[in-house]
Design a protein around this motif. Structure first.
Motif, PDB file in Angstrom:
ATOM      1  N   ALA A 125      42.088  46.154  41.179  1.00 15.14           N
ATOM      2  CA  ALA A 125      41.215  45.546  39.933  1.00 15.14           C
ATOM      3  C   ALA A 125      40.136  44.590  40.657  1.00 15.14           C
ATOM      4  O   ALA A 125      39.047  44.525  40.342  1.00 15.14           O
ATOM      5  N   LEU A 166      42.331  51.097  34.930  1.00 12.90           N
ATOM      6  CA  LEU A 166      41.707  49.986  35.602  1.00 12.90           C
ATOM      7  C   LEU A 166      40.611  50.541  36.299  1.00 12.90           C
ATOM      8  O   LEU A 166      39.788  49.712  36.929  1.00 12.90           O
ATOM      9  N   VAL A 197      42.430  40.707  34.430  1.00 14.31           N
ATOM     10  CA  VAL A 197      43.437  41.465  34.741  1.00 14.31           C
ATOM     11  C   VAL A 197      44.661  40.240  34.836  1.00 14.31           C
ATOM     12  O   VAL A 197      44.628  39.122  35.458  1.00 14.31           O
ATOM     13  N   VAL A 247      41.453  38.177  38.140  1.00 14.80           N
ATOM     14  CA  VAL A 247      42.875  38.108  38.177  1.00 14.80           C
ATOM     15  C   VAL A 247      43.542  36.655  37.795  1.00 14.80           C
ATOM     16  O   VAL A 247      43.302  35.657  38.401  1.00 14.80           O
ATOM     17  N   ALA A 286      37.357  48.968  35.725  1.00 16.35           N
ATOM     18  CA  ALA A 286      37.371  47.619  35.501  1.00 16.35           C
ATOM     19  C   ALA A 286      36.348  46.958  36.501  1.00 16.35           C
ATOM     20  O   ALA A 286      35.907  47.648  37.607  1.00 16.35           O
ATOM     21  N   ALA A 336      46.807  45.066  40.572  1.00 16.35           N
ATOM     22  CA  ALA A 336      46.026  43.827  40.175  1.00 16.35           C
ATOM     23  C   ALA A 336      44.913  43.727  41.518  1.00 16.35           C
ATOM     24  O   ALA A 336      43.735  43.297  41.238  1.00 16.35           O
ATOM     25  N   ASP A 353      35.734  41.582  33.221  1.00 13.55           N
ATOM     26  CA  ASP A 353      37.044  42.161  32.878  1.00 13.55           C
ATOM     27  C   ASP A 353      38.142  40.970  33.598  1.00 13.55           C
ATOM     28  O   ASP A 353      37.869  40.384  34.625  1.00 13.55           O
ATOM     29  N   PHE A 403      43.247  43.208  30.370  1.00 12.47           N
ATOM     30  CA  PHE A 403      44.332  44.015  30.895  1.00 12.47           C
ATOM     31  C   PHE A 403      45.569  43.251  31.319  1.00 12.47           C
ATOM     32  O   PHE A 403      45.406  42.311  32.080  1.00 12.47           O
TER      33      PHE A 403
END
Length: 304
Positions: A194, A166, A175, A201, A169, A191, A173, A125
């Motif tokens: 997530a 999200l 981000v 991240v 998520a 963020a 995953d 994402f």
């Protein structure tokens, strides 16, 4: 406020109602805004306990430094006349400096980790707001041929749409958050949410202490200074393109995927070498073929 003279009270009321604007004003501009004199504005600052207007304005600016910096730079630049060529050269030189400093700041280990995170992620994402929203779209565009599930959550539908996407998520995953001064809170909060769900991240930001870098698993620091605006996107875009190239190089079957993608979009592309010479007679120009042969793009509208 009750201890001030009427004109000073009016000035104080203006400042309270226009805090950000007042922080950017010269003393004569503030005086004009309330219909007073420069001397009155200076006495107003002293009545509040400051040495003079500069120290008063310095107190107003406190906390707005990053936000106000571009305004101050533009104001200063306008006071020193320069030719268009000089301005262009200075801007390009700043971009070159940003690229050089960014290249020095990103070490090989961090770059490899970022590429590996993209390649191994179940879903990618990409988040960005403001000008970074366009960068998020370009990153999605660059990664799509080499990753089965890349989604830019910028712009379309706003932050609530991004939050819905999200919501699912989690572990596996990735981000990618893009945030530079002036940081937009939507990107940071999305963020962070997530990350709380277990997603990793990757932050593309200006330093590890930025609002995004403080909780990111991976951070690539990109120099983004700009002479007369808040942020330069040139170095950020260069890093995005470099990441996409690295992913393309390391992805399995990337050359085949790129070829298939190119073949698929070929009906939308024009080859300038095979295009007929321009004609002044529009009747000589060949009709443009439909994007999907055999299927009309739109139904013919009934003539009125």
């Amino acid at each position: 406020m009750p201890t001030l003279t009427p004109i000073h009270r009016r000035m104080g009321e203006y400042v309270q109602a226009n805090l950000f604007r007042a922080a950017t004003m010269r003393i004569d501009e503030l005086a004009d805004a309330v219909g007073s004199s420069v001397a009155t504005a200076n006495r107003f600052a002293r009545a509040l306990g400051f040495d003079g207007y500069p120290s008063f304005r310095g107190a107003l600016v406190r906390g707005f430094e990053a936000t106000l910096a571009p305004v101050e730079r533009l104001r200063s630049a306008q006071e020193s006349p320069a030719s268009g060529d000089e301005l262009l050269a200075a801007s390009l030189e700043q971009a070159a400096v940003n690229l050089r400093l960014t290249r020095d700041a990103i070490d090989g280990t961090a770059a490899d980790a970022a590429v590996e995170a993209i390649l191994t992620a179940r879903r990618v994402f990409v988040l960005g707001s403001g000008a970074s929203a366009f960068l998020a779209g370009l990153m999605e565009h660059g990664l799509l041929p080499y990753h089965d599930n890349v989604q830019s959550l910028a712009m379309v539908g706003g932050p609530t749409h991004a939050a819905r996407r999200l919501f699912s998520a989690g572990k596996g995953d990735l981000v990618i958050g893009i945030a530079f001064p002036r940081y937009v809170d939507d990107t940071v909060q999305l963020a962070r949410q997530a990350a709380s769900l277990g997603a990793r991240v990757l932050a593309l930001t200006d330093n590890v202490n930025s609002p995004l870098g403080q909780f990111a698993d991976l951070t690539l620091c990109i120099r983004s200074e700009r002479r007369l605006a808040a942020t330069s996107e040139a170095a950020v875009l260069a890093v995005i393109e470099a990441l996409c190239d690295a992913v393309a190089f390391r992805a399995k079957r990337s050359a085949q995927a790129a070829a298939q993608m190119t073949e698929f979009v070929l009906p939308w592309l024009t080859d300038p070498q095979s295009a007929p010479a321009a004609s002044s007679n529009s009747s000589d120009r060949p009709a443009r073929s439909p994007r999907n042969p055999g299927t009309p793009r739109t139904q013919n509208k009934q003539k009125r």
